[in-house]
Enzyme design. Structure first.
Site, PDB file in Angstrom:
ATOM      1  N   CYS A 159      50.700  25.850 -25.002  1.00 11.31           N
ATOM      2  CA  CYS A 159      51.353  25.886 -23.954  1.00 11.31           C
ATOM      3  C   CYS A 159      51.965  24.659 -23.364  1.00 11.31           C
ATOM      4  O   CYS A 159      52.978  24.914 -22.852  1.00 11.31           O
ATOM      5  CB  CYS A 159      50.505  26.803 -22.706  1.00 11.31           C
ATOM      6  SG  CYS A 159      48.951  25.879 -22.730  1.00 11.31           S
ATOM      7  N   HIS A 218      51.579  25.477 -15.330  1.00  7.15           N
ATOM      8  CA  HIS A 218      51.210  23.931 -15.720  1.00  7.15           C
ATOM      9  C   HIS A 218      52.422  23.463 -15.127  1.00  7.15           C
ATOM     10  O   HIS A 218      53.494  23.549 -14.833  1.00  7.15           O
ATOM     11  CB  HIS A 218      51.354  23.949 -17.071  1.00  7.15           C
ATOM     12  CG  HIS A 218      50.006  24.347 -17.926  1.00  7.15           C
ATOM     13  ND1 HIS A 218      48.983  24.908 -17.327  1.00  7.15           N
ATOM     14  CD2 HIS A 218      49.958  24.309 -19.335  1.00  7.15           C
ATOM     15  CE1 HIS A 218      47.897  25.129 -18.395  1.00  7.15           C
ATOM     16  NE2 HIS A 218      48.652  25.036 -19.400  1.00  7.15           N
TER      17      HIS A 218
END
EC number: 1.2.1.11
Lengths: 385, 385
Positions: free
Chosen positions: B180, B293
């Site tokens: 990710c 994030h």
């Protein structure tokens, strides 16, 4: 005269213990801290300086009182100052109740040391007045940090820059407390700078709510309750949801695309290190943490330094606690550093993106209200004695 | 055949609107998103591929289903696979109820495309079996990411690296989905790399709970409730308090002092960009945010690039949304990026710590479950069609 007093710790829900590999040790420490009513000796003494706190009702103002007591700071008289709004209210210090007085021009007529944390405009107005009257002003605002002739001090780093500032030797003056992010970074990296020189520093911060004051901490708490309850969040201090979110620091933007918080780290570091010969860039981010900042710091060194030597240098440096247990994946967290004096340093490693041993990375945590503000100011005041 | 369906959005308490200067616009968007039951057309069609989801009960598995529906992914048959523990349970997709089957060797006998997100060991065991049977495996684990011959794909970045992988043209194979943090960073910085070359990248991450799965998200929520109630927190997924705290990523440490999460960004970037000629260092930190994030990225460029040109390059690049309003201090936040396809990029500025126009700084946010995992995998599957 010394007296035994009972201090109630700040709410401990946001403060966890010193990080250690073992969870049980952590939990034992949490329990101990949760019980933490402890006895300290304050030192009200007729030979001590007359001290004033300007902005006593704020988060840092309150922390001044705790730190002065913890560190047994000598005083013969204590004056509590705040805005007219708070005047008349009472505040407890060292077992006595004090009536808060409105901060005015004559507030400092009979004061030796004044700790200021009432915002930049109050400092700008009253700091020079107090200093002219012979008072030593330790100013937590940014008002005079970059003013020529005003020492900008982190005691572990550049105490010598205020060597001539002494009670009884000099007739008052202003000494500035650096910004919290600068203090936390420089306690950690100055020993490296002294050892081999730092050519470039790139920092990304993880800044706690406390940096924006007690109301911001309350807003984070309230918003978090609202989110968990499925209620809409109320935004007063920031114009963004803070709970379960993070955002670029809300300090005003400067022309170069860096905000003022970031430029403080750049400019204050150069002043504290007395050099223009270091390149610094920072990205300052507010994270949903209560009272301790973290910083990811990447250093380009002037000459080789092995990570093991770096760790030893830091281990023997003042104001630093190392948590750097790779085997157990145990490194500093903001909760470890909360309510603590030291800057917690870990993830000390050779930067793999720089040749040989010329780069170093660190992850540091420090209590924003304590070492980032109140404690550093009281340490400066101690240098005046 | 297409059918109108009603999708209920994931809980929206952790998802706020696209960042804009005006608070009222944000609030209007929040309201709209809170109401977000919307209609999409899924495309079950006899000519479509036969699709399997391996690990359908996990956070990413569930997101696969949402993304396949949102993107109108064609399929003639859908098979839901998970561990024996979940076999027999039911899951809804595209208006139909599916019984979950236990993932076994023969699960892929009649499958064209399998989306895997059931952990590295499951991928290692069943990925090659499925591929041998003629199935295209899009693997979300790290099992094969660095394996020679296995394409590691971000469609916006290196779709050409899997040019020969086509249904009907090749008899199955494995394609890996990057980590990710790598996906989120590289969607943002690859356009800069293509324009002038990136010599060095230093990243500090602010990683959401979702990266450690649905149980970690639940733990963060429960711990936060506990802290607010003054109760002791329970630690199951992590051995540290996560609520109102942050910590170095818990991935195993490697010999060089970087953890595996950090080394993924280093090694995956080199593979995706097909070069060893870039220096990368990362510090990966988990923050108490739910599903998106953030990353603070510092770039050293191979040749000069003005920040304005960088912004224009990024504005015209696929998969990027720019939020970079200096006047209103409006930049990407994880909540902006939550449940969104794009990587949000802001704080685009010339790095003042590097000479001239050779350095650039960015702050990026991306949904960890969506673009960081499920969406990127489904985009890879689309390239197979």
């Amino acid at each position: 005269m010394t007296r035994s007093v009972s201090l109630i710790c700040a709410r401990t829900c946001y403060a966890s213990p010193v990080s250690q590999a073992s969870l049980s040790r952590r939990n034992a420490l949490i329990r101990r801290r949760n019980q933490c009513r402890f006895s300290v000796y304050a030192s009200k003494d007729s030979s001590g300086p007359k001290v004033a706190i300007a902005g006593v009702t704020g988060a840092v103002g309150q922390e001044f009182l705790r730190v002065l007591t913890e560190r047994n700071f000598p005083y013969s008289r204590m004056k509590m100052l705040a805005s007219a709004r708070s005047a008349g209210k009472e505040v407890e210090f060292d077992g006595e109740m004090y009536k808060i007085e409105e901060l005015k021009e004559d507030s400092f007529d009979d004061i030796d040391i004044a700790l200021f944390s009432a915002g930049g405009s109050i400092s700008k107005k009253f700091g020079p007045i107090a200093a002219k009257k012979g008072c030593f002003v330790v100013d937590n605002s940014s008002a005079f940090r970059l003013t020529e002739g005003v020492p900008l001090i982190i005691p572990e780093v550049n105490a010598l820059s205020m060597a001539e500032y002494k009670l009884g030797k000099m007739h008052g003056g202003i000494i500035s407390n650096p910004n919290c992010s600068t203090i936390i970074a420089l306690v950690a990296v100055t020993p490296i700078h002294r050892a081999v020189g730092i050519k470039r520093m790139v920092a990304s911060t993880y800044q706690a709510a406390s940096g924006a004051g007690a109301l911001a901490m309350a807003e984070l708490e309230q918003q978090t309750r609202d989110v968990l309850n499925g209620d809409p969040v109320t935004m007063k201090i920031f114009n963004l949801q803070y709970a379960f979110n993070l955002f670029s620091h809300n300090a005003p933007m400067t022309d170069n695309g860096y905000n003022e918080e970031e430029m403080k780290m750049v400019n204050e570091t150069k002043k504290i290190w007395s050099t223009e010969d270091v390149d610094i860039a920072a990205t300052c981010i507010r994270v949903p943490v209560m009272r301790a900042h973290a910083e990811s710091i990447n250093l380009t060194l002037c000459s080789d330094l092995d990570e093991k030597d770096a760790k030893e240098i830091l281990r023997s440096s003042a104001g630093i606690k190392i948590i750097d247990d790779r085997a157990n994946n145990c490194f500093p967290t903001p909760l470890d550093a909360s309510n603590r004096d030291e800057i917690y340093v870990g993830r000390i490693r050779q930067d793999i993106s720089q040749p040989g041993r010329t780069g170093l990375e660190l992850f540091v945590c420090g209590d924003q209200i304590k070492k980032g503000a109140a404690l550093n100011a009281v340490q400066i005041a101690e240098l005046l004695l």
